[in-house]
Design a protein around this motif. Structure first.
Motif, short mmCIF file in Angstrom:
data_model
loop_
_atom_site.label_atom_id
_atom_site.label_comp_id
_atom_site.label_asym_id
_atom_site.label_seq_id
_atom_site.Cartn_x
_atom_site.Cartn_y
_atom_site.Cartn_z
N TRP A 52 0.84 -1.19 0.00
CA TRP A 52 0.00 0.00 0.00
C TRP A 52 0.88 1.24 0.00
N ASN A 53 0.97 1.89 -1.15
CA ASN A 53 1.63 3.19 -1.30
C ASN A 53 3.10 3.21 -0.85
N VAL A 54 3.83 2.16 -1.21
CA VAL A 54 5.28 2.14 -0.94
C VAL A 54 5.99 1.67 -2.22
N ARG A 55 5.69 2.31 -3.32
CA ARG A 55 6.15 1.87 -4.63
C ARG A 55 7.67 1.65 -4.68
N SER B 60 -2.13 4.65 -4.54
CA SER B 60 -2.32 5.81 -5.42
C SER B 60 -0.99 6.44 -5.80
N ASP B 61 0.11 5.70 -5.66
CA ASP B 61 1.45 6.26 -5.88
C ASP B 61 2.13 5.71 -7.13
N GLY B 62 1.37 5.10 -8.04
CA GLY B 62 1.96 4.57 -9.26
C GLY B 62 2.48 3.15 -9.11
N THR B 63 2.11 2.47 -8.04
CA THR B 63 2.58 1.10 -7.83
C THR B 63 2.18 0.18 -8.98
N MET B 64 0.94 0.25 -9.41
CA MET B 64 0.46 -0.65 -10.46
C MET B 64 1.20 -0.42 -11.77
N GLU B 65 1.43 0.83 -12.12
CA GLU B 65 2.15 1.14 -13.35
C GLU B 65 3.58 0.62 -13.28
N MET B 66 4.22 0.77 -12.12
CA MET B 66 5.59 0.27 -11.94
C MET B 66 5.65 -1.23 -12.10
N LEU B 67 4.70 -1.94 -11.50
CA LEU B 67 4.69 -3.40 -11.59
C LEU B 67 4.51 -3.87 -13.03
N ARG B 68 3.60 -3.25 -13.73
CA ARG B 68 3.36 -3.66 -15.13
C ARG B 68 4.58 -3.40 -16.00
N ALA B 69 5.26 -2.29 -15.75
CA ALA B 69 6.39 -1.92 -16.61
C ALA B 69 7.66 -2.69 -16.27
N GLU B 70 7.90 -2.94 -14.99
CA GLU B 70 9.19 -3.46 -14.56
C GLU B 70 9.19 -4.91 -14.12
N PHE B 71 8.02 -5.44 -13.74
CA PHE B 71 7.97 -6.81 -13.22
C PHE B 71 6.80 -7.58 -13.85
N ALA C 32 -5.07 -6.62 -7.76
CA ALA C 32 -5.33 -5.22 -7.44
C ALA C 32 -6.70 -5.08 -6.79
N ASN C 33 -6.70 -4.66 -5.53
CA ASN C 33 -7.95 -4.41 -4.83
C ASN C 33 -8.42 -2.98 -5.06
#
Length: 303
Positions: free
Chosen positions: A10-13, A38-49, A56-57
């Motif tokens: 939760w919000n520790v991208r 809300s800190d871009g975690t989902m975008e980071m995961l899709r792009a990098e991992f 995603a809840n």
């Protein structure tokens, strides 16, 4: 699949990215359950991992429910529940796995934890007594920091560098045998967060499983980076979970007394901080604390 790694975030991208990079387990399945960051975690995961399995809840469903979501579909013989604000040291996973292979009666093993500055972090405990409930993380601990009750609870009579059986371990890094999970089930979702690992270990030991602290496996834990984002909410969750645990295992009467005591300590601290504000001492800090303590009191520390 021998190993499933489960991370609830939760919000520790940035810390989550660092945690994932520290995992040296190419054959493991890795789950990240995101609690509406809300800190871009989902975008980071899709792009990098892209190989990480992301759940995603839409809302923050809590630490226990999010872990249970992944536990329900994980396939590993071993299940490693890991906080996103952790970083694995070299060979930590192999050391944990080898130990479990050699000790079939162990249900949960916990590594040695270190703070971000490299100092050891206390991560092993004995089960709390009723006296512990009134002392640990309350104003009485501030007044009486050196007492036998908390020394026993924190296992200060044992060495940090010694492999040892314990009652329970810190939930930021729990290496779990699937057979234990299948026997006792997942986390009690009545605990939103805090005390859930205590409850899980209590149930595991009651079912006959051993729990071990293993300092030859090491993990850095940048403690509380999610929960520190909302201190009043953290205080409410921590103390309601404490009350729930003692209600569950020591009965309603103890829970009522403990709730009244905890609310009284927050009322005292509210009065103390208000007086300091009136005297003009660090007014911004005092006002922040007054608001936080008032929110705790308004909650009533009810489940």
């Amino acid at each position: 699949m021998n190993l499933s790694i489960i991370i609830v975030s939760w919000n520790v991208r940035d810390l989550l990215r660092q945690c994932l990079h520290s995992i040296d387990a190419p054959t493991a399945e890795i789950f990240v359950v995101d609690n509406a960051s809300s800190d871009g975690t989902m975008e980071m995961l899709r792009a990098e991992f892209p190989s990480v399995r992301v759940m995603a809840n839409a809302t923050n469903v809590g630490f226990t429910r999010a872990n249970n979501q992944a536990l329900a579909i994980a396939q590993g013989h071993y299940l490693f529940l890991l906080n996103p604000d952790t970083q694995l040291h070299p060979d930590a996973l192999q050391t944990l796995s080898d130990f479990m292979d050699a000790h079939p009666h162990v249900g949960i093993v916990g590594p040695q934890l270190f703070y971000g500055d490299g100092l050891p972090q206390s991560s092993r405990r004995r089960f709390p007594t009723i006296a512990t409930a009134f002392l640990e993380s309350t104003i009485l601990q501030r007044w009486f920091p050196r007492n036998r009750v908390l020394a026993r609870y924190h296992m200060l009579d044992t060495r940090d560098d010694e492999t040892q059986p314990v009652d329970w371990i810190n939930g930021s890094a729990m290496f779990v045998r699937r057979a234990m999970y299948e026997q006792i089930g997942g986390f009690d979702e009545g605990f939103f967060m805090y005390s859930e690992e205590l409850d899980w270990c209590y149930r595991a030991k009651k079912a006959g499983w051993q729990i071990v602290y293993l300092p030859t496996a090491q993990v850095t834990h940048y403690e509380g980076k999610s929960s520190e984002q909302a201190s009043a909410r953290r205080d409410i969750l921590f103390n309601t979970s404490k009350i729930r645990f003692f209600h569950k295992y020591h009965g309603a009467f103890i829970a009522v007394i403990l709730r009244a005591f905890l609310l009284a300590t927050f009322a005292f601290q509210l009065a103390e901080e208000s007086a300091k504000w009136l005297l003009g001492h660090k007014r911004e800090l005092r006002a922040q604390r007054v608001r936080a303590y008032w929110q705790v009191l308004k909650s009533g520390l009810g489940e």
